[in-house]
Design an enzyme around this catalytic site. Structure first.
Site, PDB file in Angstrom:
ATOM      1  N   ASP A  29      20.358  -7.536  -5.336  1.00  0.00           N
ATOM      2  CA  ASP A  29      20.000  -8.805  -4.972  1.00  0.00           C
ATOM      3  C   ASP A  29      19.368  -9.513  -6.405  1.00  0.00           C
ATOM      4  OD1 ASP A  29      16.630  -8.197  -3.702  1.00  0.00           O
ATOM      5  OD2 ASP A  29      17.852  -7.225  -5.137  1.00  0.00           O
TER       6      ASP A  29
ATOM      7  N   GLY B 255      11.433 -10.210  -2.810  1.00  0.00           N
ATOM      8  CA  GLY B 255      10.675 -11.001  -3.649  1.00  0.00           C
ATOM      9  C   GLY B 255       9.372 -11.063  -3.441  1.00  0.00           C
TER      10      GLY B 255
ATOM     11  N   CYS C 221      -9.373  16.715   3.850  1.00  0.00           N
ATOM     12  CA  CYS C 221     -10.637  16.347   4.447  1.00  0.00           C
ATOM     13  C   CYS C 221     -11.229  17.150   5.555  1.00  0.00           C
ATOM     14  CB  CYS C 221     -10.265  14.873   5.500  1.00  0.00           C
ATOM     15  SG  CYS C 221     -10.096  13.401   4.278  1.00  0.00           S
TER      16      CYS C 221
ATOM     17  N   ASP D 193      16.901   1.934  -3.385  1.00  0.00           N
ATOM     18  CA  ASP D 193      16.894   0.565  -3.462  1.00  0.00           C
ATOM     19  C   ASP D 193      18.076   0.412  -4.449  1.00  0.00           C
ATOM     20  OD1 ASP D 193      14.419   0.731  -6.326  1.00  0.00           O
ATOM     21  OD2 ASP D 193      15.996   1.890  -6.072  1.00  0.00           O
ATOM     22  N   SER D 194      18.247  -0.935  -4.967  1.00  0.00           N
ATOM     23  CA  SER D 194      19.712  -1.295  -5.801  1.00  0.00           C
ATOM     24  C   SER D 194      19.433  -0.839  -7.028  1.00  0.00           C
ATOM     25  CB  SER D 194      19.933  -2.671  -5.201  1.00  0.00           C
ATOM     26  OG  SER D 194      18.992  -3.432  -5.807  1.00  0.00           O
ATOM     27  N   GLY D 195      18.440  -0.680  -7.704  1.00  0.00           N
ATOM     28  CA  GLY D 195      18.261  -0.592  -9.109  1.00  0.00           C
ATOM     29  C   GLY D 195      17.871  -1.874  -9.910  1.00  0.00           C
ATOM     30  N   GLY D 196      17.948  -2.977  -8.998  1.00  0.00           N
ATOM     31  CA  GLY D 196      18.140  -4.165  -9.760  1.00  0.00           C
ATOM     32  C   GLY D 196      16.271  -4.681  -9.914  1.00  0.00           C
ATOM     33  N   PHE D 197      15.470  -3.992  -9.110  1.00  0.00           N
ATOM     34  CA  PHE D 197      14.301  -4.610  -9.356  1.00  0.00           C
ATOM     35  C   PHE D 197      13.676  -3.936 -10.737  1.00  0.00           C
ATOM     36  CE2 PHE D 197       9.989  -6.013  -8.665  1.00  0.00           C
ATOM     37  CZ  PHE D 197       9.256  -4.801  -8.848  1.00  0.00           C
TER      38      PHE D 197
ATOM     39  N   CYS E 152      -6.420  15.501   8.008  1.00  0.00           N
ATOM     40  CA  CYS E 152      -5.650  16.168   7.123  1.00  0.00           C
ATOM     41  C   CYS E 152      -6.355  17.276   6.496  1.00  0.00           C
ATOM     42  CB  CYS E 152      -5.341  15.101   5.873  1.00  0.00           C
ATOM     43  SG  CYS E 152      -6.390  14.818   4.424  1.00  0.00           S
TER      44      CYS E 152
ATOM     45  N   HIS F  67      -3.821  13.364   0.772  1.00  0.00           N
ATOM     46  CA  HIS F  67      -4.682  12.555   1.559  1.00  0.00           C
ATOM     47  C   HIS F  67      -4.127  11.243   1.761  1.00  0.00           C
ATOM     48  CE1 HIS F  67      -7.899  10.389   3.710  1.00  0.00           C
ATOM     49  NE2 HIS F  67      -8.034   9.766   2.545  1.00  0.00           N
TER      50      HIS F  67
ATOM     51  N   GLN G 220      16.083 -13.606   0.231  1.00  0.00           N
ATOM     52  CA  GLN G 220      15.441 -14.125  -1.116  1.00  0.00           C
ATOM     53  C   GLN G 220      15.015 -15.487  -0.883  1.00  0.00           C
ATOM     54  OE1 GLN G 220      14.093 -12.541  -3.657  1.00  0.00           O
ATOM     55  NE2 GLN G 220      14.742 -10.513  -3.143  1.00  0.00           N
TER      56      GLN G 220
ATOM     57  N   CYS H  14     -10.568  11.558   9.345  1.00  0.00           N
ATOM     58  CA  CYS H  14      -9.251  12.202   8.979  1.00  0.00           C
ATOM     59  C   CYS H  14      -8.938  13.543   9.237  1.00  0.00           C
ATOM     60  CB  CYS H  14      -8.888  11.890   7.564  1.00  0.00           C
ATOM     61  SG  CYS H  14      -7.291  12.165   7.020  1.00  0.00           S
TER      62      CYS H  14
END
Lengths: 406, 433
Positions: free
Chosen positions: A145, A215, A308, A91-95, A305, A333, A188, A303
């Site tokens: 963004d 957003g 389980c 991701d961009s780091g902004g959030f 996995c 799981h 956005q 399941c």
């Protein structure tokens, strides 16, 4: 552009596709586990491959802090650093900057914040974000963004939307590796359809390899949430991937896929595992609960996995929140569950049985075809399906009236 | 369970073979019992366990107290849990003063029986389990609270008193391959009277446990005696005449010195029949293991791997037994002593090499020191998982070289050389500073 997106099957707006990235050919709809600091908490890359993980999300903010993007670059990129042979997205780091640092401030230049390391004022610009992501080397990178919470109203939303478009141009200009890394733009505009429309058009004009719907997943009511997703998926190009950021709960993923989205990420499955909660077709199972102490059933009998197949609720109960192993097994799981959900979405759309198999429980069709199908409406055994789901499915052209008591 | 001695070296060290019903292959001794918490390794998940060398890694140690629930008595309330390492999640907490008062740590014995026993419950059907009340990591004998009714242990859930009846109820439901009888272990500084009482009590509990012994599962008679040679001898002789399949040697690793230990060990093993296996708790460090092997012990638990792992250390001491030992490690003054490295040290930030160059464990085959350094710095659980894998693998290799030395008849030289080489490093490092 460094990807190929080929739709293999459809049902109304839902689509199943192959998304071929430099490191891996993925099948959509897909779920991306979040590997914040260069690892999925408690799982090895072998285990991730084993459960069918195709692409992992890394957080630029955290990685830039430790061990730094320069070090990752020096050691050959994040794939090599983690030894993950499949795909990565950063991701961009902004959030994080906005959500983690209450002293962050957004200007036209970028996001100014106080460095958590030494308190010095720092600035994350679109250019810097792309440079960091270029060094990390993920298959997909996100444009910086101007993120605004959907719970905010007023002119700030419009300002953020236009700024996002201006920043996308700066990101495109700064991107040094367009043939190895795909830059996605993020739509956005808050909950305002007019603003969202302007943003979508603006991004589509820039002809990016893929688009994200940002957003959302931040506290808005579900009725607004699905409408924004529906509007964006209707307007974004058919032949490019659509990524709904921060989503989410299994129910949300199924609804968004029905509306035409392809990619998702969320910390929920791994985070909730660490609190002792397992994902099951009926919703969630709280393993910490005293009722589990002597329950010898598996977490989810449907399941396949490792957890389980081998362990009882009673045993997992005595591990969760007390032992590292409890976290590990539940995360395993829960991720398997989400990845199986994605696989089922993909195959049911490709095989033309998306609505029957997915949506309608107790159908004889389903029972014979695939016992692992997640029947998400089992969460509502009394038929009390939320109205927003009914409305969204209506728009998606899928009839779930047999499951709704109202 | 079947056991046979296959080779003897000079002295009393012996190489043997133990065969347990659930394990497809026999396991060679001297061997290491891997530490578990509630039946599974502390960090290595069951699907990764199979990446360790087999059958060496197929023997697991387990304390029934990890899973005991309402059947035992909570002794202390509001009393400070003794300052041991309480591992919750990936962080160790020292001196935790708020014991967890959950009355139920695990499923009831009835539930465990209905699941089918320990092997079924933890999904490790082809592994062997040795059940011992004491676990050197988290179930530590607390002799002050032990009384004639039962043995007291410090656990993460507070102090627990276990009576022989309760202990046997757990053993019966869990069905381990082999199990030690309940013992009253005292530290090395216990006075003679207390020590003598512990021997009498341990023998009495042995008889009570045997009387309730479930069918299947090999009984290991427990031997104590503290740091008193006569008491050690007496206890060994008493237990030797009981109807058991092996011997569990307790009370070590509780304060006795390296110097006094060999004679205490010999006082026990000299009085035990040679054909039955001997298991011991509390000898964790390599030098201590060698002392045990020299005295004729066959099965060892060790808390060493756990403490290394949570400290961020990785074992690197050479396993190669040839004359020329290669010491090409980067000498670092940040906690590395050529037997192990401290992966938190900044010197490893950009080190893109594996922990040990030709190690074939999962960690060294897949990851670099730089990555593990990063994981440690950001407090990610994966660090401990990878370190436990490597450290276990390495320590199993150490046991393998012990067995080889015994079979070649040169164990005494092996022990001498090993101890000497470790001391030499320390001396060299001191001089070079």
């Amino acid at each position: 552009m460094a990807l190929r997106f080929e739709v293999l099957g459809r049902f109304n707006r839902a689509r199943a596709a192959q998304l071929t990235l430099p490191h891996f050919a993925c099948q959509t709809p897909l779920f991306m586990p979040v590997g914040t600091q260069g690892t999925i908490k408690g799982l090895t890359t072998d285990q991730l491959e084993e459960i069918g993980c195709q692409i992992i999300l890394g957080n630029t903010y955290h990685l830039a802090l430790r061990p730094t993007s320069e070090l990752i670059d020096e050691l050959g990129g994040l794939h090599k650093f983690m030894n993950w042979p499949r795909a990565l997205l950063t991701d961009s780091g902004g959030f994080q900057m906005v959500s983690l640092l209450h002293l962050a401030d957004i200007t036209e230049k970028g996001v100014t914040f106080q460095s958590p390391v030494d308190g010095k004022p720092m600035l994350l610009t679109p250019e810097e974000s792309i440079q960091i992501q270029n060094r990390i080397g993920a298959d997909i990178i996100m444009a910086l963004d101007d993120v605004v919470r959907t719970t905010i109203t007023g002119p700030r939303i419009e300002e953020a939307m236009y700024r996002t478009l201006r920043w996308v141009d700066r990101c495109i200009a700064a991107h040094k590796r367009p043939h190895e890394q795909n830059l996605f733009g993020i739509v956005q505009g808050g909950l305002d359809p007019v603003l969202r429309d302007i943003c979508v058009r603006g991004l589509v004009d820039r002809n990016l390899p893929g688009y994200a719907i940002g957003g959302l997943a931040g506290g808005e009511d579900k009725d607004s949430f699905w409408r924004v997703v529906a509007q964006c998926t209707a307007a974004l190009p058919e032949d490019k991937p659509r990524y709904v950021m921060g989503v989410g709960y299994p129910l949300d993923i199924v609804v968004c896929s029905a509306l035409g989205a392809d990619m998702y990420d969320c910390v929920y499955p791994t985070r909730t595992a660490r609190f002792g909660t397992a994902l099951v077709p009926e919703g969630v199972l709280k393993l910490k609960h005293n009722a589990m102490v002597n329950d010898t059933r598996p977490i989810d009998p449907t399941c396949a996995c490792m957890v389980c197949k081998n362990y009882t609720r009673a045993y997992i109960h005595c591990l969760v929140t007390k032992d590292a192993m409890g976290s590990q097994l539940l995360s395993y799981h829960n991720l398997y569950y989400m990845l199986q959900l994605s696989r089922n979405l993909h195959s049911s759309i490709v095989e033309g049985r998306f609505p029957e198999c997915y949506i309608i429980p107790d159908s004889n069709l389903c029972a014979s075809r695939n016992s692992n199908v997640v029947r998400f409406l089992w969460q509502f055994p009394k038929g009390d399906v939320p109205e927003w789901v009914c409305n969204a499915m209506d728009v998606a052209g899928i009839d779930i009236s047999s499951c709704c008591s109202s | 369970m079947k056991f046979a001695v296959k080779a003897l070296s000079s002295g009393k060290a012996r190489a043997g073979v133990v065969h347990l019903g659930s394990c497809p292959s026999s396991i060679e001794t001297p061997c290491l019992l891997l530490s578990t918490r509630k039946g599974l390794p502390i960090f290595i998940s069951p699907d990764l366990l199979s990446s360790l060398p087999s059958p060496d890694s197929n023997l697991l140690q387990f304390s029934p107290l990890h899973l005991e629930g309402a059947s035992s008595t909570l002794v202390s309330s509001g009393r400070e849990v003794s300052k041991r390492c309480v591992n919750i999640g990936q962080e160790a907490r020292w001196g935790d003063t708020t014991p967890n008062f959950d009355s139920s740590e695990g499923p009831s014995p009835k539930t465990i029986s209905s699941i089918g026993g320990l092997h079924q419950m933890v999904g490790l059907h082809e592994y062997g389990f040795a059940a011992v009340a004491r676990d050197s990591i988290q179930c530590l004998p607390e002799c002050g609270s032990t009384n004639k009714t039962g043995a007291s242990f410090e656990t993460p859930c507070g102090r627990r008193l276990i009576k022989p009846v309760e202990y046997m109820e757990m053993i019966t439901s869990m069905k381990p391959n082999l199990w030690a009888t309940l013992a009253d272990e005292v530290p090395a500084w216990a006075n003679n009277k207390r020590n003598k009482t512990s021997v009498d009590r341990t023998v009495k509990w042995l008889d009570e446990c045997i009387a309730r012994s479930p069918a299947g599962g090999a009984v290991f008679g427990s031997i104590v005696g503290g740091s008193n040679i006569e008491e050690r001898k007496r206890c060994a002789q008493e237990v030797a005449v009981r109807n058991v399949s092996g011997y569990w040697i307790g009370g070590f690793g509780l304060g006795e010195s390296m110097e006094e230990r060999p004679s205490l060990l010999n006082a026990v093993t000299d009085n035990l029949p040679k054909d039955w296996p001997r298991m011991i708790c509390g000898l964790g460090l390599p030098e201590e293991v060698l002392q045990g092997v020299a005295a004729g012990v066959d099965l060892f638990d060790s808390a060493y791997i756990y403490h290394l792992t949570i400290g961020g250390f990785a074992l690197t001491f050479p396993l190669d037994r040839t004359e020329k030992i290669d010491y090409n490690y980067q000498l670092s003054d940040q906690g590395s002593d050529r037997t192990k490295i401290n992966l938190r040290a900044t010197v490893y930030r950009k080190d893109a090499t594996p922990i040990v160059e030709d190690c074939c464990c999962y960690t060294c085959q897949n990851h670099t020191k730089a990555y593990i350094n990063h994981l440690l710095n950001v407090h990610e659980m994966l660090a401990q998982i990878l370190l436990e894998i490597h450290n276990t693998h390495h320590y199993l290799g150490f046991f393998r070289s012990i067995r080889e030395a015994i079979k070649e008849g040169c164990f005494e030289q092996f022990q001498k050389k090993f101890v000497q080489s470790r001391r030499e490093h320390l001396a060299a490092d001191v001089v070079s500073v």
